[in-house]
Design a protein around this motif. Structure first.
Motif, PDB file in Angstrom:
ATOM      1  N   THR A  63      87.863  15.035 -19.917  1.00  0.00           N
ATOM      2  CA  THR A  63      89.268  14.660 -19.930  1.00  0.00           C
ATOM      3  C   THR A  63      89.575  13.774 -18.733  1.00  0.00           C
ATOM      4  O   THR A  63      89.333  14.160 -17.585  1.00  0.00           O
ATOM      5  CB  THR A  63      90.164  15.909 -19.890  1.00  0.00           C
TER       6      THR A  63
ATOM      7  N   LYS B 128      92.867  12.113 -17.406  1.00  0.00           N
ATOM      8  CA  LYS B 128      94.285  12.233 -17.749  1.00  0.00           C
ATOM      9  C   LYS B 128      95.186  12.046 -16.534  1.00  0.00           C
ATOM     10  O   LYS B 128      94.901  12.538 -15.439  1.00  0.00           O
ATOM     11  CB  LYS B 128      94.554  13.607 -18.370  1.00  0.00           C
TER      12      LYS B 128
ATOM     13  N   SER C 141      88.541  12.375 -23.885  1.00  0.00           N
ATOM     14  CA  SER C 141      89.967  12.121 -24.017  1.00  0.00           C
ATOM     15  C   SER C 141      90.433  11.340 -22.795  1.00  0.00           C
ATOM     16  O   SER C 141      90.417  11.861 -21.677  1.00  0.00           O
ATOM     17  CB  SER C 141      90.724  13.453 -24.130  1.00  0.00           C
TER      18      SER C 141
ATOM     19  N   VAL D 138      93.685   9.703 -21.593  1.00  0.00           N
ATOM     20  CA  VAL D 138      95.085   9.735 -22.013  1.00  0.00           C
ATOM     21  C   VAL D 138      96.034   9.719 -20.814  1.00  0.00           C
ATOM     22  O   VAL D 138      95.717  10.219 -19.732  1.00  0.00           O
ATOM     23  CB  VAL D 138      95.376  10.989 -22.871  1.00  0.00           C
TER      24      VAL D 138
ATOM     25  N   ASN E 273      85.687   8.970 -29.079  1.00  0.00           N
ATOM     26  CA  ASN E 273      86.608   9.046 -27.944  1.00  0.00           C
ATOM     27  C   ASN E 273      88.042   8.771 -28.389  1.00  0.00           C
ATOM     28  O   ASN E 273      88.287   7.976 -29.290  1.00  0.00           O
ATOM     29  CB  ASN E 273      86.205   8.036 -26.872  1.00  0.00           C
ATOM     30  N   VAL E 274      88.982   9.439 -27.748  1.00  0.00           N
ATOM     31  CA  VAL E 274      90.400   9.228 -28.001  1.00  0.00           C
ATOM     32  C   VAL E 274      91.009   8.558 -26.775  1.00  0.00           C
ATOM     33  O   VAL E 274      90.968   9.105 -25.669  1.00  0.00           O
ATOM     34  CB  VAL E 274      91.114  10.555 -28.281  1.00  0.00           C
TER      35      VAL E 274
ATOM     36  N   ALA F 295      91.775  15.243 -29.929  1.00  0.00           N
ATOM     37  CA  ALA F 295      91.150  15.443 -28.620  1.00  0.00           C
ATOM     38  C   ALA F 295      92.148  15.372 -27.489  1.00  0.00           C
ATOM     39  O   ALA F 295      91.983  16.010 -26.472  1.00  0.00           O
ATOM     40  CB  ALA F 295      90.039  14.418 -28.398  1.00  0.00           C
ATOM     41  N   SER F 296      93.219  14.593 -27.664  1.00  0.00           N
ATOM     42  CA  SER F 296      94.181  14.484 -26.571  1.00  0.00           C
ATOM     43  C   SER F 296      94.963  15.773 -26.385  1.00  0.00           C
ATOM     44  O   SER F 296      95.630  15.960 -25.384  1.00  0.00           O
ATOM     45  CB  SER F 296      95.157  13.332 -26.849  1.00  0.00           C
TER      46      SER F 296
END
Length: 581
Positions: A192, A194, A215, A217, A238-239, A528-529
């Protein structure tokens, strides 16, 4: 059963529940075992002293930096440790490196190096300042490690490098002023990235190579010399969502073999040309919102694994809003917003096909509502963020789109019709508008009427379905005016004047990009987010008795004894009452 026996059992049950709650709180909120020790580190210790302390600590121990400033620091973390600061400690990285590094497969200089034995470690609350060294932080083959709430400045190669690791959390950091990339991700998965701010770096904000099921994001990525985000080599599952990338060379460069990737609901805006950057391949490879590189491949259209790019804000970029490499086949994007409802002025390169999202109005109580619609006329609820100006009878407001909708509290009379102007592509779009009389933010059909200059006003729709317009299908289908001026307009950057090169944006049958039809099965990347993301919080608040001494901080035993004592008093009181009766 006797009522007295039931009461005794109830008291015991409550006591056991309280004990289990205390234990759960200790584990979940502190993330330390009952055997964890804590160490206080002041700037009276040398780098060698601190390294010795780390080497002597046990897995799970807490190392807290308590002084404001430390000089000549380079530390190897070779076990699971929690390295924190509640004092916003500034650590100036040593230019000469760490003698312990020769025992590990690394020949670079760094501030913190997390080895393969350090999985599960935490680095939080520290400002890391690199000048002549290679990296601020290196995480190599260290799974489940968290880099959170730090400020990382400088680094000749990158501010942070994460390599050969899975389940990494890099969140709520400020990463800036590296001579190279801000954040490098190489051969990582299920991680992650983020809520980081990544800016003013000498190359890309985030550069990736061979990443899968991550992720990325809610990052704010701006003023980097190269791209906001660069995808290289292989990218799978992947997101990339809800990021803002502006004032970079390009918003995102997709130069990878992309499988099951999702690039949705981002804002790639106001990225600028720089023909002096030689490695880009020319001026046309700069100043784009989305740029496909020569190494881009994906699955055939309408087959599993094909890259998805939709519901992004692509506007005010100096060259193209989206551009394909001229050596690649034509690629079809999803629906995106180009700050235009005129297909011929979207500034999408002719080698790309794009769905042009539309903007319409919705009625809200006492205010103004704006809604984004896809090419099917459906209200969009997952969307990038952007602001636009709205004038109501001479009063100007700023409308901020969040999840596809913007509302303005304008204290409008629901019995009155208003003249409103919404800025789209630098030109005012005129509507006749009437506020709803129902509850605030309840979407209702807005009033359709002619604007004073003869152009069609907003077509009334709800947020969930489209309505037919006499001029065509509402909110995006066909070439209806849909409330916009017929005059041509250009995308504009706030600082640099008129930008954009005109190109066709109309949809048509496309060629397939790449021959890599995937057969590995689908990956639920779309969720995924919403996956495992650590919550923002403070670093551990540990206050040991001296700068290098240690103490066990587990207090759950004392609390449990206290609870048992209370239980005993309750039982004793109950028996006394029974004897008295």
């Amino acid at each position: 059963m006797n009522k007295k026996v039931i009461l005794l059992l109830f008291i015991c049950f409550i006591g056991l529940l309280l004990v289990s709650t205390v234990n759960a709180t200790d584990i979940n909120n502190i993330n330390l075992t009952s055997q964890s020790n804590s160490y206080k580190v002041t700037n009276e210790l040398s780098n060698d002293d601190i390294q010795a302390l780390l080497d002597d600590a046990n897995d799970g121990d807490v190392i807290e930096f308590t002084s404001k400033e430390y000089k000549n620091i380079s530390l190897v973390i070779d076990k699971k440790l929690n390295i924190v600061s509640n004092a916003n400690s500034k650590i100036y990285v040593s230019d000469s490196g760490n003698n312990n590094a020769q025992n590990f497969p690394i020949d670079k200089t760094f501030g913190f190096y997390f080895t393969s034995n350090s999985g599960g470690s935490l680095l939080s609350g520290i400002t890391i300042i690199s000048k002549l060294n290679d990296y601020g932080v290196i995480v190599e083959s260290s799974d489940n490690t968290t880099i959170k709430n730090n400020v990382v400045t400088g680094g000749n190669i990158a501010g942070i490098l994460v390599k050969n690791s899975d389940y990494i959390n890099v969140s709520f950091n400020s990463i800036s002023k590296s001579n190279g990339d801000g954040l490098q991700l190489k051969d990582i998965g299920f991680s992650t990235i983020k809520n980081n701010t990544i800016s003013y770096n000498g190359r890309s904000g985030i550069e990736t190579s061979n990443i899968n099921n991550n992720s990325i994001v809610y990052n704010d990525i701006h003023h980097n010399v190269l791209n906001g985000i660069t995808l290289q080599d292989s990218s799978y599952g992947n997101v990339i969502k809800y990021n803002t990338a502006y004032e970079n060379l390009n918003g995102i460069l997709i130069n990878s073999t992309s499988r099951y990737d999702v690039i949705n609901a981002n804002s790639f805006t106001s990225n600028r040309k720089n023909p002096s950057i030689s490695e880009t391949g020319g001026v046309y490879e700069t100043g784009n919102g989305v740029l496909f590189g020569s190494g881009f491949k994906t699955s055939k259209e309408n087959t599993p694994g094909r890259l998805e790019v939709k519901y992004n804000v692509l506007a005010h970029n100096e060259m193209y809003q989206a551009k394909n490499n001229p050596d690649l086949p034509v690629f079809k994007l999803g629906d995106n917003w180009f700050d235009s409802t005129d297909d011929s002025n979207t500034f999408v390169c002719p080698m790309l096909l794009a769905g042009i999202m539309k903007m319409g109005t919705i009625s809200v109580k006492n205010g103004i509502g704006l809604q984004m619609y896809d090419t099917k006329g459906e209200a969009v609820k997952e969307f990038g963020t952007f602001d636009t100006k709205v004038n109501v009878d001479g009063n100007q407001y700023t409308a901020k789109f969040v999840n596809g909708k913007a509302t303005i509290d304008a204290n409008l009379d629901p019995d009155k019709e208003y003249d409103i102007e919404v800025m789209v592509g630098g030109e005012p779009v005129k509507y006749k508008y009437k506020a709803a009389s129902g509850e605030k933010d309840d979407d209702q059909d807005s009033k359709t009427s002619e604007s004073t200059d003869g152009n069609r006003g907003s077509t009334g729709t709800s947020s969930e379905k489209s309505t037919d317009n006499a001029d065509g299908t509402a909110k995006g289908n066909g070439n209806t005016n849909n409330g916009t001026s017929n005059s041509a307009h250009f995308s504009k950057n706030k600082k640099s004047g008129v930008f954009g090169t005109n190109a066709s944006g109309s949809m048509q049958d496309s060629s397939d990009n790449g021959q890599d039809v995937q057969t590995n099965g689908d990956v639920n990347a779309g969720d995924a987010s919403e996956g495992e993301v650590s919550e923002e919080g403070k670093a551990y608040e540990i206050v040991p008795p001296s700068k290098i001494s240690k103490e066990v901080t587990d207090t759950s035993g004392i609390v449990v004894i206290s609870i048992l004592a209370v239980m005993g008093m309750l039982v004793y009181g109950y028996r006394q009452k029974r004897d008295y009766d």
